[in-house]
Design an enzyme around this catalytic site. Structure first.
Site, mmCIF file in Angstrom:
data_model
loop_
_atom_site.group_PDB
_atom_site.id
_atom_site.type_symbol
_atom_site.label_atom_id
_atom_site.label_comp_id
_atom_site.label_asym_id
_atom_site.label_seq_id
_atom_site.Cartn_x
_atom_site.Cartn_y
_atom_site.Cartn_z
ATOM 1 N N GLY A 45 0.817 -1.208 0.000
ATOM 2 C CA GLY A 45 0.000 0.000 0.000
ATOM 3 C C GLY A 45 0.850 1.257 0.000
ATOM 4 O O GLY A 45 0.572 2.212 -0.739
ATOM 5 N N HIS A 46 1.900 1.279 0.815
ATOM 6 C CA HIS A 46 2.817 2.425 0.805
ATOM 7 C C HIS A 46 3.525 2.542 -0.550
ATOM 8 O O HIS A 46 3.712 3.648 -1.068
ATOM 9 C CB HIS A 46 3.880 2.268 1.900
ATOM 10 C CG HIS A 46 3.344 2.260 3.297
ATOM 11 N ND1 HIS A 46 3.325 1.133 4.075
ATOM 12 C CD2 HIS A 46 2.814 3.252 4.054
ATOM 13 C CE1 HIS A 46 2.812 1.426 5.254
ATOM 14 N NE2 HIS A 46 2.487 2.704 5.276
ATOM 15 N N GLN A 162 -8.453 10.645 8.147
ATOM 16 C CA GLN A 162 -7.163 11.328 8.216
ATOM 17 C C GLN A 162 -6.919 12.146 6.959
ATOM 18 O O GLN A 162 -6.460 13.292 7.020
ATOM 19 C CB GLN A 162 -6.053 10.294 8.392
ATOM 20 C CG GLN A 162 -4.650 10.859 8.255
ATOM 21 C CD GLN A 162 -3.593 9.791 8.384
ATOM 22 O OE1 GLN A 162 -3.223 9.419 9.498
ATOM 23 N NE2 GLN A 162 -3.093 9.277 7.265
#
Length: 287
Positions: A45-46, A162
């Site tokens: 994902g990163h 976020q």
């Protein structure tokens, strides 16, 4: 047969002066810069964020900083995975240009007394169950944006609240950085990739995809304007039957304001936070 090229070296930048000097050098060469803020323990994902950053800009900086101010007193700061050399190796393979590696004293020097808070967006979902969390997030991300002053900063949509908080903080404070969300990367069975997935036992890992299946069912049920309450009640029951608990929230919210919705009439998100054993999982899908 020609061997594949070896991974390129990743510059390691340890303080604000080194970061700004490198960004300045790139800008003097006419190059654009992207920032990918992380807490390390990198996964695919990163790396998807890094690849999107590479598509947007010539140079990519990945920050790695486990931010103490966004963890509550009973949360997992001490056991949060720290695997820096593995992270650097992944960044080298992916072709990131630099890793920004500040320590706590760099981010919060003696006498540090300023906090960034975003009202409204933090009053729902994770806000009430994680007091102070979003102030910690907004403060550290604002600092990272101002330290690097990239052209764009990229964040995963898995942490959707976020992302919205950071967008609002950057807009309200006139931070001259574009904030871009990147779709959630999932395992084949639907589980959203997360650094915390490594905490799951084998049995918990088998149950974990239920969280995404429930989100999809709720989204399908309310997409046509049906009342959200029955779908949410059924979803919560399904999570509890699969071994999740406590379910901190399962909610349908406006995609921009994050206000909870009784019915969906525009862009919305179904969002969840629930424990599976000792591991807190969050996820969301668009309606």
């Amino acid at each position: 047969m020609t061997p594949p090229p070896s991974p390129s070296a990743v510059l390691r930048l340890g303080d604000v002066a080194a970061l700004r000097a490198q960004v300045r050098a790139w800008r003097n060469a006419g190059e654009t810069v992207a920032l990918v803020p992380t807490m390390g323990a990198l996964h695919e994902g990163h790396l998807a964020l890094v690849r999107q950053a590479q598509a947007r800009c010539r140079r990519v900086v990945v920050s790695i900083f486990v931010n103490p101010t966004q963890f509550g007193p009973n949360e997992d700061f001490s056991r949060y995975p720290r695997v820096l050399e593995d992270d650097i190796a992944l960044l080298a393979e992916t072709g990131a240009d630099a890793a920004y590696l500040p320590d706590v004293a760099t981010m919060y020097p003696p006498g540090f007394a300023t906090t960034v808070t975003v009202e409204g967006l933090t009053d729902v979902l994770c806000g009430p169950v994680r007091p102070g969390h979003f102030a910690g997030v907004a403060t550290v991300v604002t600092k990272l944006l101002l330290q690097a002053l990239p052209d764009v900063a990229l964040f995963g949509e898995k942490d959707f609240q976020q992302l919205q908080v950071i967008r609002r903080a950057a807009r309200d404070l006139d931070v001259p950085v574009a904030i871009e969300g990147v779709p959630t990367v999932r395992e084949a069975d639907g589980l959203a990739l997360s650094s915390r997935n490594r905490y799951l036992s084998d049995e918990e890992r088998r149950a974990a995809p239920t969280i995404h299946a429930v989100l999809q069912r709720v989204a399908a049920a309310v997409r046509g304007g049906a009342a959200t309450a029955p779908a949410l009640a059924e979803g919560r029951a399904a999570l509890e039957a699969a071994g999740f608990g406590p379910v901190q929230y399962l909610s349908v919210n406006d995609a921009e304001s994050l206000a909870p919705l009784d019915r969906v009439a525009g862009p919305a998100r179904v969002l969840v936070a629930a424990y599976l054993g000792r591991t807190r999982l969050i996820d969301n899908v668009a309606v």
